[in-house]
Motif scaffolding. Structure first.
Motif, PDB file in Angstrom:
ATOM      1  N   PHE A 249     -62.374   7.240  36.420  1.00  0.00           N
ATOM      2  CA  PHE A 249     -61.263   6.304  36.247  1.00  0.00           C
ATOM      3  C   PHE A 249     -61.772   4.913  35.904  1.00  0.00           C
ATOM      4  O   PHE A 249     -61.183   4.206  35.073  1.00  0.00           O
ATOM      5  N   GLN A 250     -62.849   4.502  36.540  1.00  0.00           N
ATOM      6  CA  GLN A 250     -63.408   3.170  36.272  1.00  0.00           C
ATOM      7  C   GLN A 250     -63.908   3.074  34.832  1.00  0.00           C
ATOM      8  O   GLN A 250     -63.682   2.069  34.146  1.00  0.00           O
ATOM      9  N   ILE A 251     -64.595   4.108  34.380  1.00  0.00           N
ATOM     10  CA  ILE A 251     -65.088   4.114  32.993  1.00  0.00           C
ATOM     11  C   ILE A 251     -63.923   4.155  32.007  1.00  0.00           C
ATOM     12  O   ILE A 251     -63.925   3.454  30.985  1.00  0.00           O
ATOM     13  N   LEU A 252     -62.897   4.957  32.316  1.00  0.00           N
ATOM     14  CA  LEU A 252     -61.707   5.026  31.461  1.00  0.00           C
ATOM     15  C   LEU A 252     -61.025   3.665  31.373  1.00  0.00           C
ATOM     16  O   LEU A 252     -60.520   3.271  30.317  1.00  0.00           O
TER      17      LEU A 252
ATOM     18  N   PHE B 154     -77.703  -3.111  42.251  1.00  0.00           N
ATOM     19  CA  PHE B 154     -77.487  -4.247  41.343  1.00  0.00           C
ATOM     20  C   PHE B 154     -76.090  -4.182  40.749  1.00  0.00           C
ATOM     21  O   PHE B 154     -75.405  -5.218  40.623  1.00  0.00           O
ATOM     22  N   LEU B 155     -75.640  -2.980  40.384  1.00  0.00           N
ATOM     23  CA  LEU B 155     -74.306  -2.808  39.822  1.00  0.00           C
ATOM     24  C   LEU B 155     -73.241  -3.328  40.775  1.00  0.00           C
ATOM     25  O   LEU B 155     -72.301  -4.023  40.360  1.00  0.00           O
ATOM     26  N   HIS B 156     -73.374  -3.011  42.060  1.00  0.00           N
ATOM     27  CA  HIS B 156     -72.376  -3.424  43.051  1.00  0.00           C
ATOM     28  C   HIS B 156     -72.290  -4.951  43.136  1.00  0.00           C
ATOM     29  O   HIS B 156     -71.195  -5.526  43.033  1.00  0.00           O
ATOM     30  N   VAL B 157     -73.432  -5.616  43.313  1.00  0.00           N
ATOM     31  CA  VAL B 157     -73.442  -7.071  43.485  1.00  0.00           C
ATOM     32  C   VAL B 157     -73.037  -7.771  42.189  1.00  0.00           C
ATOM     33  O   VAL B 157     -72.267  -8.741  42.201  1.00  0.00           O
ATOM     34  N   TYR B 158     -73.533  -7.297  41.073  1.00  0.00           N
ATOM     35  CA  TYR B 158     -73.206  -7.875  39.770  1.00  0.00           C
ATOM     36  C   TYR B 158     -71.704  -7.774  39.501  1.00  0.00           C
ATOM     37  O   TYR B 158     -71.062  -8.754  39.084  1.00  0.00           O
ATOM     38  N   HIS B 159     -71.157  -6.610  39.754  1.00  0.00           N
ATOM     39  CA  HIS B 159     -69.733  -6.386  39.506  1.00  0.00           C
ATOM     40  C   HIS B 159     -68.869  -7.305  40.362  1.00  0.00           C
ATOM     41  O   HIS B 159     -67.952  -7.968  39.872  1.00  0.00           O
TER      42      HIS B 159
ATOM     43  N   SER C 223     -71.674   3.843  33.222  1.00  0.00           N
ATOM     44  CA  SER C 223     -72.030   5.090  32.536  1.00  0.00           C
ATOM     45  C   SER C 223     -73.402   5.573  32.990  1.00  0.00           C
ATOM     46  O   SER C 223     -73.622   6.777  33.186  1.00  0.00           O
ATOM     47  N   ASP C 224     -74.325   4.629  33.176  1.00  0.00           N
ATOM     48  CA  ASP C 224     -75.653   4.972  33.682  1.00  0.00           C
ATOM     49  C   ASP C 224     -75.570   5.526  35.103  1.00  0.00           C
ATOM     50  O   ASP C 224     -76.215   6.520  35.439  1.00  0.00           O
ATOM     51  N   PHE C 225     -74.740   4.887  35.936  1.00  0.00           N
ATOM     52  CA  PHE C 225     -74.524   5.375  37.308  1.00  0.00           C
ATOM     53  C   PHE C 225     -73.918   6.772  37.295  1.00  0.00           C
ATOM     54  O   PHE C 225     -74.323   7.657  38.066  1.00  0.00           O
ATOM     55  N   HIS C 226     -72.955   6.988  36.412  1.00  0.00           N
ATOM     56  CA  HIS C 226     -72.295   8.290  36.293  1.00  0.00           C
ATOM     57  C   HIS C 226     -73.298   9.370  35.905  1.00  0.00           C
ATOM     58  O   HIS C 226     -73.314  10.460  36.481  1.00  0.00           O
ATOM     59  N   ALA C 227     -74.147   9.052  34.935  1.00  0.00           N
ATOM     60  CA  ALA C 227     -75.137  10.030  34.471  1.00  0.00           C
ATOM     61  C   ALA C 227     -76.139  10.370  35.566  1.00  0.00           C
ATOM     62  O   ALA C 227     -76.506  11.541  35.753  1.00  0.00           O
ATOM     63  N   LYS C 228     -76.587   9.357  36.318  1.00  0.00           N
ATOM     64  CA  LYS C 228     -77.568   9.592  37.368  1.00  0.00           C
ATOM     65  C   LYS C 228     -76.975  10.309  38.577  1.00  0.00           C
ATOM     66  O   LYS C 228     -77.670  11.056  39.268  1.00  0.00           O
TER      67      LYS C 228
ATOM     68  N   VAL D 230     -56.596   1.611  39.268  1.00  0.00           N
ATOM     69  CA  VAL D 230     -57.900   2.205  39.591  1.00  0.00           C
ATOM     70  C   VAL D 230     -58.273   1.918  41.042  1.00  0.00           C
ATOM     71  O   VAL D 230     -58.796   2.780  41.753  1.00  0.00           O
ATOM     72  N   HIS D 231     -57.998   0.696  41.507  1.00  0.00           N
ATOM     73  CA  HIS D 231     -58.356   0.327  42.872  1.00  0.00           C
ATOM     74  C   HIS D 231     -57.488   1.038  43.917  1.00  0.00           C
ATOM     75  O   HIS D 231     -57.938   1.265  45.044  1.00  0.00           O
ATOM     76  N   VAL D 232     -56.268   1.373  43.556  1.00  0.00           N
ATOM     77  CA  VAL D 232     -55.448   2.188  44.457  1.00  0.00           C
ATOM     78  C   VAL D 232     -56.129   3.535  44.686  1.00  0.00           C
ATOM     79  O   VAL D 232     -56.242   4.023  45.823  1.00  0.00           O
ATOM     80  N   VAL D 233     -56.604   4.141  43.610  1.00  0.00           N
ATOM     81  CA  VAL D 233     -57.310   5.416  43.713  1.00  0.00           C
ATOM     82  C   VAL D 233     -58.616   5.248  44.489  1.00  0.00           C
ATOM     83  O   VAL D 233     -58.937   6.041  45.381  1.00  0.00           O
ATOM     84  N   MET D 234     -59.363   4.203  44.182  1.00  0.00           N
ATOM     85  CA  MET D 234     -60.673   3.980  44.791  1.00  0.00           C
ATOM     86  C   MET D 234     -60.564   3.735  46.296  1.00  0.00           C
ATOM     87  O   MET D 234     -61.289   4.355  47.095  1.00  0.00           O
ATOM     88  N   TYR D 235     -59.656   2.846  46.700  1.00  0.00           N
ATOM     89  CA  TYR D 235     -59.548   2.534  48.128  1.00  0.00           C
ATOM     90  C   TYR D 235     -58.874   3.652  48.915  1.00  0.00           C
ATOM     91  O   TYR D 235     -59.076   3.769  50.124  1.00  0.00           O
TER      92      TYR D 235
END
Length: 282
Positions: free
Chosen positions: A222-225, A162-167, A268-273, A196-201
């Motif tokens: 990085f995304q949370i920051l 859901f996070l992916h599609v929502y985002h 943050s929820d994704f990070h914790a899980k 952030v996207h430079v790092v991610m990709y």
């Protein structure tokens, strides 16, 4: 009235950068090119600028994602899928870098002070280099829908959350509103997101090429920051809005604030899980 520290830091950095030998060359390429300098956003006239286009694009993305995730799909051979993913990641990695650099050079070339960077004056026109990069940023978010298609074609359905599609769907709306309402402070949000996207990709590309970087957690960090930085930027916008003559796009700021709060909670929820000791133990 101004905030302490930030205006002085901005002036010092701007003064240092514009004096460098490479700056005029970058300015010619990324600011003074006629297509960039003369850009102007006109709702309903600029390609992709109508509300109908935005609505159909987002709804089509959601509908196709749901349908493709439920039906049998054509299977691509691993080498073909790997090649497509590599090209996709290289393209978005390069584009993100260029947009970050273009926005930064435009800020140092066009923005007189930190106050203006955070708080566009009322009735600011959505034209010129900064809005050219904002427009390209908006279009790049539509290109990023390809992320979802690659996940589906690779049968990695656990990643289709859901996070992916929502985002992916909501960020297109946010970018559209930023341009159409001449949202104040968007250059800083654009720059941080592109970094952030430079790092991610880069991470995704390395994975596609068969490497297994050990810094996956850093991507999420990085995304949370980035979201916390966005809160700071939005807080400064509100400060300047209520202590001065007002900032452009303050109403769209309300939508952006709610969206970023929701993303911070979900990431943050994704990070914790994903990275908690219990998950690692399993």
């Amino acid at each position: 009235m101004e905030l302490p520290f930030f205006p002085t830091l901005f002036s010092a950095v701007k003064s240092f950068v514009v004096k460098q030998a490479f700056f005029p060359t970058l300015e010619d390429w990324l600011v003074n090119h006629p297509k960039i300098r003369e850009f102007s956003w006109h709702n309903g006239q600029t390609p992709g600028s109508s509300q109908r286009f935005l609505t159909l694009t987002v709804l089509s993305y959601i509908a196709f994602t749901f349908v493709l995730s439920q039906v049998s799909r054509p299977s691509l051979t691993r080498p073909v899928l790997k090649s497509i993913s590599a090209v996709h990641n290289i393209f978005l990695l390069t584009l993100s870098f260029i947009m970050a650099l273009g926005c930064l050079v435009s800020v140092f070339s066009q923005v007189p002070n930190f106050n203006t960077l955070v708080c566009f004056p009322r009735r600011t026109s959505p034209s010129g280099p900064l809005f050219f990069w904002a427009y390209l940023f908006y279009l790049s978010k539509i290109v990023e829908f390809m992320d979802t298609l690659l996940i589906i074609l690779s049968n990695s359905m656990k990643r289709l959350s859901f996070l992916h599609v929502y985002h992916h769907s909501m960020v297109v709306i946010m970018c559209y509103m930023c341009i159409d309402s001449v949202q104040s402070s968007f250059p800083m949000v654009l720059f941080t997101n592109c970094v952030v996207h430079v790092v991610m990709y880069t991470y995704y590309l390395m994975c596609t090429l068969g490497m297994r970087p050990k810094w996956k957690k850093i991507v999420t960090d990085f995304q949370i920051l980035q979201f916390w930085a966005s809160f700071l930027i939005m807080a400064m916008l509100v400060f300047y809005h209520f202590t001065g003559s007002g900032c452009s796009g303050i109403l769209s700021w309300c939508f952006n604030s709610a969206f970023i709060i929701s993303l911070l909670f979900l990431f943050s929820d994704f990070h914790a899980k994903s990275y908690s000791p219990k998950v690692k133990g399993n």
